[in-house]
Design a protein around this motif. Structure first.
Motif, short mmCIF file in Angstrom:
data_model
loop_
_atom_site.label_atom_id
_atom_site.label_comp_id
_atom_site.label_asym_id
_atom_site.label_seq_id
_atom_site.Cartn_x
_atom_site.Cartn_y
_atom_site.Cartn_z
N ARG A 147 0.85 -1.20 0.00
CA ARG A 147 0.00 0.00 0.00
C ARG A 147 0.88 1.24 0.00
O ARG A 147 1.79 1.36 0.81
CB ARG A 147 -0.90 -0.01 1.23
CG ARG A 147 -1.92 1.13 1.30
CD ARG A 147 -2.84 0.95 2.50
NE ARG A 147 -3.54 -0.32 2.46
CZ ARG A 147 -4.44 -0.69 3.38
NH1 ARG A 147 -4.73 0.11 4.41
NH2 ARG A 147 -5.04 -1.87 3.28
N THR A 148 0.60 2.15 -0.91
CA THR A 148 1.34 3.40 -1.02
C THR A 148 0.37 4.56 -0.88
O THR A 148 -0.63 4.62 -1.60
CB THR A 148 2.07 3.49 -2.37
OG1 THR A 148 2.93 2.36 -2.52
CG2 THR A 148 2.89 4.77 -2.46
N ASP B 6 -3.25 10.41 -2.55
CA ASP B 6 -2.92 9.47 -3.63
C ASP B 6 -2.75 8.09 -3.00
O ASP B 6 -1.83 7.85 -2.22
CB ASP B 6 -1.63 9.93 -4.30
CG ASP B 6 -1.34 9.20 -5.61
OD1 ASP B 6 -1.84 8.07 -5.78
OD2 ASP B 6 -0.60 9.75 -6.45
N THR B 7 -3.64 7.16 -3.37
CA THR B 7 -3.66 5.82 -2.76
C THR B 7 -3.47 4.76 -3.83
O THR B 7 -4.23 4.70 -4.80
CB THR B 7 -4.99 5.57 -2.04
OG1 THR B 7 -5.24 6.62 -1.10
CG2 THR B 7 -4.99 4.23 -1.32
N VAL B 8 -2.47 3.91 -3.65
CA VAL B 8 -2.22 2.77 -4.54
C VAL B 8 -2.19 1.51 -3.69
O VAL B 8 -1.55 1.48 -2.64
CB VAL B 8 -0.88 2.92 -5.28
CG1 VAL B 8 -0.69 1.75 -6.27
CG2 VAL B 8 -0.78 4.25 -6.00
N ALA C 258 -1.73 -2.87 -4.15
CA ALA C 258 -1.48 -4.04 -4.98
C ALA C 258 -1.76 -5.28 -4.15
O ALA C 258 -1.08 -5.52 -3.15
CB ALA C 258 -0.05 -4.04 -5.49
N THR D 121 -5.49 4.68 -13.04
CA THR D 121 -4.98 3.65 -13.93
C THR D 121 -6.12 3.19 -14.82
O THR D 121 -7.30 3.44 -14.52
CB THR D 121 -4.43 2.44 -13.14
OG1 THR D 121 -5.53 1.79 -12.47
CG2 THR D 121 -3.37 2.86 -12.13
N THR E 135 -8.56 1.01 -12.87
CA THR E 135 -9.33 1.79 -11.90
C THR E 135 -10.38 2.64 -12.59
O THR E 135 -11.50 2.80 -12.07
CB THR E 135 -8.40 2.68 -11.06
OG1 THR E 135 -7.24 1.94 -10.66
CG2 THR E 135 -9.11 3.16 -9.81
N VAL F 145 -3.90 -4.38 -9.12
CA VAL F 145 -3.36 -3.08 -8.72
C VAL F 145 -4.36 -1.99 -9.05
O VAL F 145 -4.87 -1.94 -10.17
CB VAL F 145 -2.01 -2.80 -9.41
CG1 VAL F 145 -1.44 -1.46 -8.95
CG2 VAL F 145 -1.02 -3.93 -9.15
N ARG F 146 -4.63 -1.12 -8.10
CA ARG F 146 -5.53 -0.01 -8.32
C ARG F 146 -4.93 1.26 -7.71
O ARG F 146 -4.22 1.21 -6.70
CB ARG F 146 -6.90 -0.26 -7.68
CG ARG F 146 -7.66 -1.45 -8.25
CD ARG F 146 -8.05 -1.21 -9.70
NE ARG F 146 -8.97 -2.20 -10.21
CZ ARG F 146 -8.61 -3.35 -10.78
NH1 ARG F 146 -7.32 -3.66 -10.89
NH2 ARG F 146 -9.51 -4.20 -11.24
N ARG F 147 -5.26 2.41 -8.32
CA ARG F 147 -4.81 3.70 -7.81
C ARG F 147 -5.96 4.69 -7.88
O ARG F 147 -6.54 4.91 -8.95
CB ARG F 147 -3.63 4.23 -8.62
CG ARG F 147 -3.11 5.61 -8.14
CD ARG F 147 -2.03 6.14 -9.05
NE ARG F 147 -1.62 7.49 -8.68
CZ ARG F 147 -1.08 8.37 -9.53
NH1 ARG F 147 -0.84 8.03 -10.80
NH2 ARG F 147 -0.77 9.59 -9.11
#
Length: 291
Positions: free
Chosen positions: A134-135, A149-151, A153, A228, A231, A265-267
């Motif tokens: 998680r980023t 900003d949330t990513v 995987a 993305t 997303t 993976v989603r952002r």
């Protein structure tokens, strides 16, 4: 069935992390150690505020105790509930099941004042189901707006294929929630407004993909944007009348396959603004947040 496997060494519960944007505190990331199993324990952001200090999240509200600010929650991963609360069972409806999982912190790859990169393991019944990276970053935009900003995987580290589902894929039409989810605060003045570039109102935007979606409350506006291709194709799950919440749906009407060794993976980038934005202002801030 998911098979038990070697898990990362347990880590102490991290202390809350305060995110700052241009030096101002805008969010608190917590790893709760007091959540019962039926709430699917997991880390989350709360409170999140505008630059002016207005709260724009709610956690553990009376109407849905398992709604936890901003985070990643999925109601069905190979039959395990990582959302909390009851599980929707086809031909039976919502049922209390002993199938809840939890998200456990296993380490920081980066931890800074304006963001972090975290590794998590999703476990259920003593078995590892998924691993997640998680980023999260707080990004300045204007004097009255910033972006979260949330990513995330999600990786299937097992030897067997998995799939991700939702109440909708299990027989409840329109309830395709699961993935990124933001629970906003209730206000005595009434529910927030919701709109996209070409539609307005819960009925018009719920269950549909859109380049961005705005939720406008009392003194604040949130603008959600998929960053993305996957997303952007995910429909938005939207509630304003029953409660205020927005999510980007991983499994709206069909289960999402997650083969062994592969990742989903989603952002999602969320503009957090003071004041009531109109369509033009919301679109301009999205363009700034996603150059």
């Amino acid at each position: 069935m998911t098979q038990p496997m070697t898990q990362p060494m347990p880590q102490p519960v991290p202390q809350p992390l305060v995110l700052r944007c241009d030096g101002r505190p805008v969010a608190r990331y917590v790893h709760p150690d007091d959540l019962p199993a039926r709430l699917s324990p997991r880390p989350y952001l709360h409170p999140v505020t505008t630059l002016g200090g207005t709260p724009v999240t709610e956690a553990r509200p009376a109407d849905h105790l398992h709604h936890l600010g901003v985070g990643v929650a999925v109601p069905d991963v190979a039959g395990h509930n990582f959302w909390g609360g009851r599980t929707y069972v086809r031909d039976r409806g919502p049922v209390e099941l002993d199938n809840h999982g939890e998200q456990r912190h296993t380490g920081w790859k980066l931890r800074d004042a304006d963001g972090f990169v975290e590794d998590l393991v999703w476990t259920a019944g003593g078995a590892e189901v998924l691993r997640e990276r998680r980023t999260v970053a707080a990004v300045p935009l204007t004097a009255s707006a910033w972006a979260l900003d949330t990513v995330f995987a999600l990786t299937n580290t097992g030897d067997e294929d998995l799939s991700i589902g939702s109440p909708a894929t299990n027989g409840r039409p329109g309830a395709g929630y699961g993935g990124f989810f933001w629970r906003a605060p209730q206000h005595p003045a009434g529910p927030p407004a919701v709109f996209t570039a070409d539609a307005e109102g819960e009925a018009a935007v719920h269950g549909r993909p859109a380049g961005w979606l705005a939720l406008r409350g009392a003194g604040w506006t949130l603008v959600f944007a998929g960053a993305t291709g996957d997303t952007r194709r995910d429909p938005w799950f939207v509630r304003t009348g029953e409660y205020p919440g927005v999510g980007s749906s991983l499994a709206w009407s069909a289960r999402l396959p997650l083969p062994a060794g592969e990742s989903a993976v989603r952002r999602v980038v969320t503009v957090v603004a003071d004041g009531a934005l109109d369509r033009a202002e919301a679109a301009a801030l999205v363009r700034k947040a996603l150059p």
